[in-house]
Design a protein around this motif. Structure first.
Motif, PDB file in Angstrom:
ATOM      1  N   TRP A   1       2.025   1.861  -3.458  1.00  0.00           N
ATOM      2  CA  TRP A   1       1.093   2.360  -4.348  1.00  0.00           C
ATOM      3  C   TRP A   1       0.923   3.984  -4.132  1.00  0.00           C
ATOM      4  O   TRP A   1       0.766   4.596  -5.016  1.00  0.00           O
ATOM      5  CB  TRP A   1      -0.061   1.566  -4.340  1.00  0.00           C
ATOM      6  CG  TRP A   1      -0.232   0.142  -4.562  1.00  0.00           C
ATOM      7  CD1 TRP A   1       0.841  -0.257  -5.669  1.00  0.00           C
ATOM      8  CD2 TRP A   1      -0.690  -1.138  -4.152  1.00  0.00           C
ATOM      9  NE1 TRP A   1       0.521  -1.799  -5.735  1.00  0.00           N
ATOM     10  CE2 TRP A   1      -0.258  -2.275  -4.699  1.00  0.00           C
ATOM     11  CE3 TRP A   1      -1.674  -1.045  -3.140  1.00  0.00           C
ATOM     12  CZ2 TRP A   1      -0.851  -3.516  -4.673  1.00  0.00           C
ATOM     13  CZ3 TRP A   1      -2.217  -2.442  -2.814  1.00  0.00           C
ATOM     14  CH2 TRP A   1      -1.712  -3.697  -3.487  1.00  0.00           C
TER      15      TRP A   1
ATOM     16  N   VAL B   1       3.041   0.021 -10.482  1.00  0.00           N
ATOM     17  CA  VAL B   1       1.925  -0.422  -9.441  1.00  0.00           C
ATOM     18  C   VAL B   1       1.801  -2.029  -9.436  1.00  0.00           C
ATOM     19  O   VAL B   1       1.897  -2.650  -8.523  1.00  0.00           O
ATOM     20  CB  VAL B   1       0.481   0.096  -9.663  1.00  0.00           C
ATOM     21  CG1 VAL B   1      -0.560  -0.518  -9.063  1.00  0.00           C
ATOM     22  CG2 VAL B   1       0.735   1.738  -9.187  1.00  0.00           C
TER      23      VAL B   1
ATOM     24  N   GLN C   1       3.684   5.631  -5.672  1.00  0.00           N
ATOM     25  CA  GLN C   1       3.514   5.842  -7.322  1.00  0.00           C
ATOM     26  C   GLN C   1       2.695   6.734  -7.605  1.00  0.00           C
ATOM     27  O   GLN C   1       2.817   7.492  -8.307  1.00  0.00           O
ATOM     28  CB  GLN C   1       3.176   4.228  -7.742  1.00  0.00           C
ATOM     29  CG  GLN C   1       4.335   3.231  -7.498  1.00  0.00           C
ATOM     30  CD  GLN C   1       5.599   3.567  -8.214  1.00  0.00           C
ATOM     31  OE1 GLN C   1       5.690   4.293  -9.187  1.00  0.00           O
ATOM     32  NE2 GLN C   1       6.609   3.123  -7.492  1.00  0.00           N
TER      33      GLN C   1
ATOM     34  N   GLY D   1       4.308  -3.742  -6.702  1.00  0.00           N
ATOM     35  CA  GLY D   1       3.173  -4.275  -5.826  1.00  0.00           C
ATOM     36  C   GLY D   1       3.402  -5.805  -5.443  1.00  0.00           C
ATOM     37  O   GLY D   1       3.083  -6.310  -4.479  1.00  0.00           O
TER      38      GLY D   1
ATOM     39  N   ARG E   1       0.951  -1.209  -0.013  1.00  0.00           N
ATOM     40  CA  ARG E   1      -0.015  -0.063   0.154  1.00  0.00           C
ATOM     41  C   ARG E   1       0.840   1.115   0.055  1.00  0.00           C
ATOM     42  O   ARG E   1       0.575   2.297  -0.600  1.00  0.00           O
ATOM     43  CB  ARG E   1      -0.961  -0.056   1.128  1.00  0.00           C
ATOM     44  CG  ARG E   1      -1.959  -1.123   1.051  1.00  0.00           C
ATOM     45  CD  ARG E   1      -3.109  -1.097   2.376  1.00  0.00           C
ATOM     46  NE  ARG E   1      -4.093  -2.058   2.060  1.00  0.00           N
ATOM     47  CZ  ARG E   1      -4.710  -2.291   3.108  1.00  0.00           C
ATOM     48  NH1 ARG E   1      -4.300  -2.221   4.369  1.00  0.00           N
ATOM     49  NH2 ARG E   1      -5.845  -3.107   2.890  1.00  0.00           N
TER      50      ARG E   1
END
Length: 280
Positions: A229, A250, A232, A254, A226
């Motif tokens: 993300w 992502v 990003q 991720g 998280r």
């Protein structure tokens, strides 16, 4: 450019550090440097045990250079501790050091050469060790050159945070350290690059970096994904990455964060090796 070789060493410690490791980190960064710091600012992030407290008092009293220990009454985390240390540093250039790593004797002299030549931030390579600093493992070689550093930063942290030397004014201009999970160092580097500051790396390992058995577990999990993300999205908003780069990061990064620790270790050693954030 020519300027006096005066800089502060910023060294945060907390209850999880050991007295022996701190003494070794301090000695390697002060006692044996070909260019020692002009002062050391130690930030004690919250209460510590008696052995570590005694070691800090000893360093404060016996150091060959002035030592200022900033004792925070509670543990506030690395971001706030570093900002408290930045505020206490008296010299315009600051070198970073972690409390369980080991600097090579010519580290600061080599970094200072680039600072004196006009660089605003200088990182170096580093080499890992587990318990014995003389038994070395993998190298982490950062990208070199302004364009390569910027390109690398779009997908991975281009700097090994414990190796940084930077101008205090450069860090102040981008707002200092900002909370970003365990990625405050990556976010700082992105903002420095985006500001137009001159960032450089020395590829050779000038620091021995202590890694523990849980390093890759700490680098993963849903919370880390998280944070990845969120980082990003921040990079996309500021125009540091394109939408296509954002979508790729992502998905790929991720997924990396959610992989088992053993798989991450293999991938990191083979393809990255230059420093994902959140190593400690």
């Amino acid at each position: 450019m020519s300027e006096a070789a005066e800089f502060s060493l910023l060294l945060p410690v907390y209850a999880g550090d050991t007295a022996a490791h701190v003494r070794l980190a301090f000695h390697s960064s002060v006692g044996v440097q070909t260019l020692p710091p002009s002062e050391v600012v130690i930030v004690q992030d919250g209460p510590v045990g008696d052995p570590l407290a005694a070691a800090l008092a000893e360093l404060e009293a016996e150091s060959p250079v002035p030592v200022h220990v900033i004792r925070l009454p509670r543990n506030v985390g690395l971001t706030e501790a570093l900002n408290a240390g930045l505020a206490a540093c008296r010299f315009p250039v600051i070198a970073r050091m972690d409390a369980d790593d080991v600097s090579l004797p010519d580290r600061f002299e080599r970094q200072w050469t680039l600072i004196a030549d006009g660089a605003d931030l200088v990182g170096t390579g580093m080499v890992e060790f587990e318990s014995d600093p003389e038994v070395l493992g993998a190298r982490r070689t950062p990208p070199v050159g302004r364009e390569r550093i910027r390109d690398h930063a779009r997908t991975h942290n281009p700097f090994n945070h414990p190796t940084m030397m930077y101008r205090a004014s450069t860090i102040a201009a981008v707002g200092g350290y900002e909370p970003f999970g365990k990625m405050e160092d990556y976010w700082l580097g992105i903002r420095v690059i985006a500001s137009g500051a001159r960032a450089e790396n020395i590829p050779e390992p000038l620091l021995k970096y202590r890694v523990g058995s849980g390093a890759f577990q700490r680098r993963g999990g849903l919370a880390e994904a998280r944070t990845e993300w969120r980082l990003q999205r921040a990079m996309l908003r500021m125009g540091f990455v394109t939408r296509g780069q954002y979508l790729r990061n992502v998905v790929v990064k991720g997924a990396y964060r959610l992989m088992p620790a053993g798989v991450k270790r293999v991938l990191f050693r083979r393809f990255i090796g230059g420093g994902l954030p959140g190593d400690k």
